[in-house]
Scaffold this motif. Structure first.
Motif, short mmCIF file in Angstrom:
data_model
loop_
_atom_site.label_atom_id
_atom_site.label_comp_id
_atom_site.label_asym_id
_atom_site.label_seq_id
_atom_site.Cartn_x
_atom_site.Cartn_y
_atom_site.Cartn_z
N VAL A 258 0.86 -1.19 0.00
CA VAL A 258 0.00 0.00 0.00
C VAL A 258 0.89 1.24 0.00
CG1 VAL A 258 -1.96 -1.09 1.13
CG2 VAL A 258 -0.17 -0.06 2.52
N PRO A 259 0.48 2.30 -0.71
CA PRO A 259 1.29 3.52 -0.74
C PRO A 259 1.15 4.31 0.56
CG PRO A 259 -0.72 3.84 -2.00
CD PRO A 259 -0.71 2.40 -1.57
N LEU A 260 2.23 4.98 0.93
CA LEU A 260 2.22 5.92 2.06
C LEU A 260 2.71 7.26 1.50
CD1 LEU A 260 3.84 3.69 4.86
CD2 LEU A 260 1.41 4.09 4.43
N GLY A 261 1.77 8.04 0.98
CA GLY A 261 2.14 9.28 0.33
C GLY A 261 2.71 9.02 -1.05
N LYS A 262 3.54 9.95 -1.54
CA LYS A 262 4.10 9.86 -2.88
C LYS A 262 5.44 9.13 -2.92
CE LYS A 262 0.97 12.24 -5.15
NZ LYS A 262 0.17 11.61 -6.25
N ARG A 263 6.11 9.04 -1.78
CA ARG A 263 7.48 8.53 -1.77
C ARG A 263 7.66 7.20 -1.05
NH1 ARG A 263 11.20 10.18 -5.42
NH2 ARG A 263 10.99 12.41 -5.83
N TRP A 264 6.64 6.72 -0.33
CA TRP A 264 6.81 5.53 0.49
C TRP A 264 5.88 4.41 0.03
CZ3 TRP A 264 10.59 5.49 4.24
CH2 TRP A 264 11.11 6.73 4.62
N LEU A 265 6.35 3.17 0.22
CA LEU A 265 5.54 1.99 -0.07
C LEU A 265 5.76 0.99 1.06
CD1 LEU A 265 3.80 0.25 -2.03
CD2 LEU A 265 5.95 -0.62 -2.98
N LEU A 266 4.67 0.53 1.65
CA LEU A 266 4.71 -0.49 2.71
C LEU A 266 4.22 -1.81 2.13
CD1 LEU A 266 5.21 -1.14 5.72
CD2 LEU A 266 2.79 -0.61 6.12
N SER A 267 5.07 -2.83 2.16
CA SER A 267 4.72 -4.13 1.60
C SER A 267 4.77 -5.20 2.68
CB SER A 267 5.70 -4.52 0.48
OG SER A 267 5.69 -3.57 -0.55
N GLY A 268 4.03 -6.29 2.45
CA GLY A 268 4.01 -7.39 3.40
C GLY A 268 3.97 -8.73 2.69
N LEU A 269 4.35 -9.77 3.42
CA LEU A 269 4.40 -11.12 2.88
C LEU A 269 3.95 -12.12 3.92
CD1 LEU A 269 5.50 -13.24 0.70
CD2 LEU A 269 7.60 -13.22 2.08
N ILE A 270 3.10 -13.08 3.51
CA ILE A 270 2.75 -14.23 4.33
C ILE A 270 2.92 -15.47 3.45
CG2 ILE A 270 0.94 -15.41 5.64
CD1 ILE A 270 -0.32 -12.70 6.18
N ARG A 271 3.72 -16.43 3.92
CA ARG A 271 4.02 -17.59 3.09
C ARG A 271 4.07 -18.87 3.94
NH1 ARG A 271 9.03 -16.37 0.17
NH2 ARG A 271 10.11 -16.93 2.09
N THR A 272 3.60 -19.96 3.36
CA THR A 272 3.72 -21.28 3.96
C THR A 272 4.44 -22.20 2.98
OG1 THR A 272 1.66 -21.01 5.21
CG2 THR A 272 2.50 -23.25 4.95
N THR A 273 5.42 -22.94 3.47
CA THR A 273 6.15 -23.90 2.65
C THR A 273 5.96 -25.29 3.24
OG1 THR A 273 7.83 -22.20 2.20
CG2 THR A 273 8.39 -24.47 1.67
N TRP A 274 5.58 -26.25 2.39
CA TRP A 274 5.40 -27.64 2.79
C TRP A 274 6.59 -28.44 2.29
CZ3 TRP A 274 1.60 -24.46 1.05
CH2 TRP A 274 0.46 -24.30 1.84
N TYR A 275 7.25 -29.18 3.19
CA TYR A 275 8.43 -29.91 2.77
C TYR A 275 8.66 -31.12 3.69
CZ TYR A 275 10.79 -27.58 6.69
OH TYR A 275 11.14 -27.15 7.94
N GLU A 276 9.59 -31.98 3.28
CA GLU A 276 9.99 -33.13 4.07
C GLU A 276 11.29 -32.81 4.79
OE1 GLU A 276 10.08 -36.18 1.01
OE2 GLU A 276 8.22 -37.01 1.81
N GLU A 277 11.31 -33.12 6.09
CA GLU A 277 12.45 -32.80 6.94
C GLU A 277 13.27 -34.06 7.20
OE1 GLU A 277 14.59 -30.06 8.55
OE2 GLU A 277 12.56 -29.39 9.01
N GLU A 278 14.53 -34.05 6.82
CA GLU A 278 15.40 -35.19 7.08
C GLU A 278 15.99 -35.07 8.47
OE1 GLU A 278 19.62 -36.26 5.33
OE2 GLU A 278 18.04 -36.87 3.91
N LEU A 279 15.88 -36.15 9.26
CA LEU A 279 16.37 -36.19 10.64
C LEU A 279 17.44 -37.26 10.77
CD1 LEU A 279 12.79 -36.17 12.09
CD2 LEU A 279 14.36 -34.25 12.31
N ASN A 280 18.56 -36.91 11.32
CA ASN A 280 19.64 -37.86 11.59
C ASN A 280 19.78 -38.04 13.10
OD1 ASN A 280 21.02 -38.26 8.82
ND2 ASN A 280 20.78 -36.04 8.98
#
Length: 405
Positions: A258-280
């Motif tokens: 979203v813009p914050l005035g003419k000079r600023w931009l505020l961005s965000g991220l939400i992410r989920t990653t599904w993977y296999e975990e190797e355990l030793n």
């Protein structure tokens, strides 16, 4: 693995399409607010900013990543198949008349990329992204281009009428001197007709550039998904064992700003990653005390969330960002309990259970410089911290994105 080989079939035909000259097709070359790295590089985490600006790329694009500073083919390609098939060579009005769903579908892009990391592992992945919210769309600003289209249409009609009249005059003239002058006028009129489309596109692009400069930080929201495979590789580049850790898996994320005035931009991220975990870990025989090395694989998730604050304009910007990550299974013991049950006569040596560590905090500083209409340089420095705030790594990252038009 079949997905990795099918995806290039979607991408490669568009490479040639993207290089057609605007003056030949008569189309408007779209103007993007930004040129962010390809989504597959976002998922791999090899971009200077891990919370990138959203943008709707309407052309074939190539990215290079220099996270490891080695001369390796760290490259990604990106294209928009729906736009290419339905809108690229059509009049702009077709896109403007489309409903909301089709315009969003036109923003769907696919990307394929590969990098080699610091451990010499070869990472190969693909990703898809679609823009679901755009605060300002340069192509939907009808009033911005309407006057230009009307004016050049009138000029074309006038020139075609002049050409017809000159040809009729040439056919009826018997004077050698007059016929020579008429042929010169016909040649000049034809030249004006031939350059009319390029002159029209030049004016449209100049006007679009003013619009983009005014709204470089327009609000936007993207959804994306992707898959990355990480292989151990040798000096010849052969792919060997598949790594089972956070670097191999499916990812899905939402990225917006979203813009914050003419000079600023505020961005965000939400992410989920599904993977296999190797355990030793080690198993100890309760009767003899003998220990043996064992391996187990657990299903895990990685949650990522962060914010990015960017200052600047359409040609350059600077950012600071913070990204936090955590595993759904918080400890290796917890993960092992989900994946392995020890037989009655043996026990797990809990102190020996190991997995790939994920440091939760990443603070990044950097920026970008759009050196031309088609090329942007991204750079940054990433500071990795553990859960106690202790420094773990300091990584310089750079990249180049190039629109192939």
């Amino acid at each position: 693995m079949r997905q990795l080989f099918l995806l290039p079939l979607l991408l490669l035909p568009f490479a040639g399409f993207a290089q057609e000259e605007e003056s030949k097709s008569g189309r408007l070359s779209p103007k993007e607010f930004a040129i962010p790295p390809s989504p597959v590089f976002d998922l791999m985490g090899v971009t200077p900013s891990q919370i990138n600006r959203t943008s709707d790329i309407k052309d074939f694009k190539v990215d290079w990543s220099f996270k490891s500073w080695r001369l390796n083919p760290n490259i990604a390609i990106q294209s928009q198949p729906v736009w290419e098939l339905l809108y690229r060579r059509k009049d702009l009005k077709k896109y403007q008349r489309s409903d909301y769903f089709m315009r969003r579908l036109a923003s769907l892009d696919v990307s394929l990329g590969t990098v080699q990391n610091e451990e010499s592992d070869r990472r190969i992945g693909f990703a898809g992204k679609m823009n679901i919210l755009k605060g300002r769309d340069p192509l939907m600003e009808k009033d911005l281009y309407e006057e230009i289209s009307i004016r050049f249409q009138e000029e074309q009609t006038t020139l075609e009428a002049q050409l017809k009249a000159l040809q009729e005059k040439l056919d009826t003239s018997i004077s050698i001197i007059e016929r020579s002058a008429i042929r010169t006028e016909i040649s000049n009129t034809n030249a004006e007709l031939q350059t009319l489309n390029s002159r029209r596109n030049t004016e449209i692009n100049e006007r679009a550039a003013l619009f983009v400069a005014e709204h470089w930080n327009a609000a936007s929201l993207d959804v994306a998904f992707g898959r990355v495979y990480t292989y151990q590789s040798d000096s010849a580049g052969s792919l060997n064992k598949l790594r089972l850790n956070r670097n191999t898996g499916w990812g899905m994320w939402v990225n917006g700003g979203v813009p914050l005035g003419k000079r600023w931009l505020l961005s965000g991220l939400i992410r989920t990653t599904w993977y296999e975990e190797e355990l030793n870990f080690l198993l100890r025989d309760k009767n003899t005390g003998e220990e043996t090395q064992q391996l187990a694989v657990a299903e895990n998730k990685l949650y990522s969330a962060g914010i990015n604050l960017r200052y600047g304009g359409p040609l350059y910007s600077f950012f600071v960002e913070f990204l936090y990550e955590k595993k759904a299974l918080k400890t290796p013991i917890e993960a092992l309990s989900e994946a392995f049950t020890a037989p009655a006569d043996v026990e797990i040596v809990e102190s020996s259970v190991k997995w790939t560590t994920v440091h939760p905090n990443a603070l990044s500083l950097g920026g970008d410089w759009r050196i031309s209409r088609n090329v942007i340089i991204n750079y940054g420095m990433r500071w990795i911290l553990d859960k106690n705030g202790k420094s773990q790594a300091f990584i310089p990252v750079a990249g180049i994105s190039c629109m192939m038009r």
